[in-house]
Design a protein around this motif. Structure first.
Motif, PDB file in Angstrom:
ATOM      1  N   LEU A  56     -29.502   3.370  78.930  1.00  0.00           N
ATOM      2  CA  LEU A  56     -29.487   3.253  77.466  1.00  0.00           C
ATOM      3  C   LEU A  56     -30.253   2.004  77.060  1.00  0.00           C
ATOM      4  CD1 LEU A  56     -25.673   4.025  76.948  1.00  0.00           C
ATOM      5  CD2 LEU A  56     -27.584   5.615  76.603  1.00  0.00           C
ATOM      6  N   GLU A  58     -31.802   1.147  74.547  1.00  0.00           N
ATOM      7  CA  GLU A  58     -31.658   0.701  73.160  1.00  0.00           C
ATOM      8  C   GLU A  58     -30.347  -0.058  72.934  1.00  0.00           C
ATOM      9  OE1 GLU A  58     -29.219   4.362  73.416  1.00  0.00           O
ATOM     10  OE2 GLU A  58     -31.103   3.663  74.271  1.00  0.00           O
ATOM     11  N   ALA A  59     -29.447  -0.032  73.914  1.00  0.00           N
ATOM     12  CA  ALA A  59     -28.139  -0.663  73.755  1.00  0.00           C
ATOM     13  C   ALA A  59     -28.251  -2.184  73.772  1.00  0.00           C
ATOM     14  CB  ALA A  59     -27.198  -0.204  74.860  1.00  0.00           C
ATOM     15  N   THR A  81     -23.965   0.523  71.297  1.00  0.00           N
ATOM     16  CA  THR A  81     -25.023   1.408  70.804  1.00  0.00           C
ATOM     17  C   THR A  81     -24.653   1.911  69.415  1.00  0.00           C
ATOM     18  OG1 THR A  81     -24.037   3.427  71.728  1.00  0.00           O
ATOM     19  CG2 THR A  81     -25.531   2.183  73.149  1.00  0.00           C
ATOM     20  N   THR A  83     -25.526   5.216  67.403  1.00  0.00           N
ATOM     21  CA  THR A  83     -26.155   6.532  67.387  1.00  0.00           C
ATOM     22  C   THR A  83     -25.363   7.466  66.488  1.00  0.00           C
ATOM     23  OG1 THR A  83     -24.906   7.163  69.370  1.00  0.00           O
ATOM     24  CG2 THR A  83     -27.142   6.318  69.701  1.00  0.00           C
TER      25      THR A  83
END
Length: 388
Positions: A56, A58-59, A81, A83
């Motif tokens: 992940l 983008e975390a 995260t 989302t």
């Protein structure tokens, strides 16, 4: 040939990342023409956060300081995260309550506490998480999550955070603030990611099955069983039990699958409204494993010891099950293999291979885990990979 290399950690010797690299190194030595994709995995225990962080990108990682099982400060992390409009926090309970945090002579589940896990959950709440996923596994504790609940304000630390054995003497009012603590989680989804389906109490429960692995003598394990029984009694006096809509019977959270995970952390989290999921299934979904297998010709998984526990919710079982769904052949390379060919085939595995079989080989593997794992992977590659 496209080979996906997806091991768990080799407990005590290699992280999942190190194991994946060692297998890849050996595979490349025998089959340099193969395309290798490394995807280290976890079932919720140690390494859970590292595996998710790599999958992940983008975390965000939030660094925190929490208490270890004996109350000493240790570094930990929360993976966050955002989302689909939901803020999710991933936590690894082993970072606060892990057996690896203690020296051999410190391991005593009668006195270790999950207070630090409660600090992690509290930090996630303060970050605005509306979904908290807690990886459970590898714990040094056996306190039914009492320490966690104390850290979240459900009761006094002197009552709840002195380890599992101290719960034998708690008063009926020790959890007087539990209802208020539950209210903090009214709009928060709590997910327990674990490979263990054990209940809290009984012959298959936390004290009987897992406390000996954490340093408990038979006498201590029996005493812990009684102490956790007293804790459940106080919980049932404090909170009205919900009724099963199908049977009309009271829902016993202490008997629910996964209540015994993490020395009873599963039970403590269920009191906050938590629900259990398979830890490895949670990870496989997060890393997009099914799509990866659809593009692969073979998947190689692995772990330290391939034994009867591997058949029940561990990484190897999860990988093999998903490989069956995608019709991808799967094999396991383990430090030791204690499962017969028939049992391995029931998982859908096409082969199982041990790094070490004799006492001398086990000693060599412990002395050089990377080299011996790579050497075994090279021999497996020579069997499975077609010659260029």
């Amino acid at each position: 040939m496209h080979v996906v290399i997806a091991p768990d950690c080799f407990t005590g010797t290699l992280t999942a990342q190190q194991a994946a690299r060692a297998i890849a190194h050996g595979w490349e030595a025998s089959a340099p023409h193969d395309l290798l994709t490394l995807r280290p995995l976890s079932d919720g225990g140690p390494g859970f956060l590292d595996v998710l962080a790599s999958a992940l990108p983008e975390a965000q990682t939030l660094a925190v300081t929490v208490a270890d099982p004996l109350g000493r400060d240790v570094p930990a992390a929360i993976l966050i995260t955002d989302t689909h409009g939901k803020r999710t926090a991933y936590l690894e309970s082993a970072q606060a309550a892990g057996l690896h945090l203690l020296a051999a002579d410190e391991r005593n589940p009668a006195v270790t506490s999950t207070w630090g896990v409660g600090q992690l959950v509290d930090a996630a709440l303060r970050e605005g998480a509306t979904r908290i996923v807690v990886g459970l596994g590898g714990s040094a504790t056996n306190d039914a999550g009492a320490g966690l609940l104390a850290a979240l304000g459900a009761g006094a630390p002197d009552d709840l955070a002195r380890g599992g054995l101290a719960l034998a003497d708690i008063s009926d009012g020790a959890l007087s603030a539990l209802a208020a603590t539950r209210e903090r989680f009214r709009d928060v989804e709590v997910v327990l990611a674990t490979d263990v389906e054990s209940p809290l109490l009984g012959l298959q429960g936390a004290s009987a099955v897992f406390s000996p692995q954490k340093g408990a003598s038979p006498e201590t394990a029996q005493a812990l069983e009684g102490a956790l029984g007293r804790f459940v009694e106080v919980v049932r006096r404090t909170l009205p039990e919900q009724t099963d809509l199908l049977t009309g019977a009271a829902r016993r959270l202490d008997k629910a699958p996964g209540a015994g995970a993490g020395g009873g952390l599963g039970y403590g989290l269920s009191l906050l409204g938590g629900t259990r999921v398979s830890g490895v299934a949670q990870v496989l979904e997060a890393v997009g494993f099914r799509d990866l297998l659809r593009a692969a010709d073979l998947v190689v998984t692995g772990e330290g010891c391939f034994d009867w526990q591997s058949l029940q919710g561990k990484v190897v079982a999860g990988v093999a099950a998903m490989a069956l769904e995608t019709a991808t052949p799967s094999v396991v390379i383990a430090g030791q293999t204690l499962v017969g060919r028939r049992e391995a085939m029931t998982l859908g595995l096409s082969g199982s291979y041990a790094v070490a079989q004799t006492p001398a080989e086990v000693e060599a593997a412990m002395a050089d885990p990377v080299g011996t794992l790579a050497a075994r992977a090279a021999r497996v590659a020579a069997t499975w990979s077609p010659r260029a």
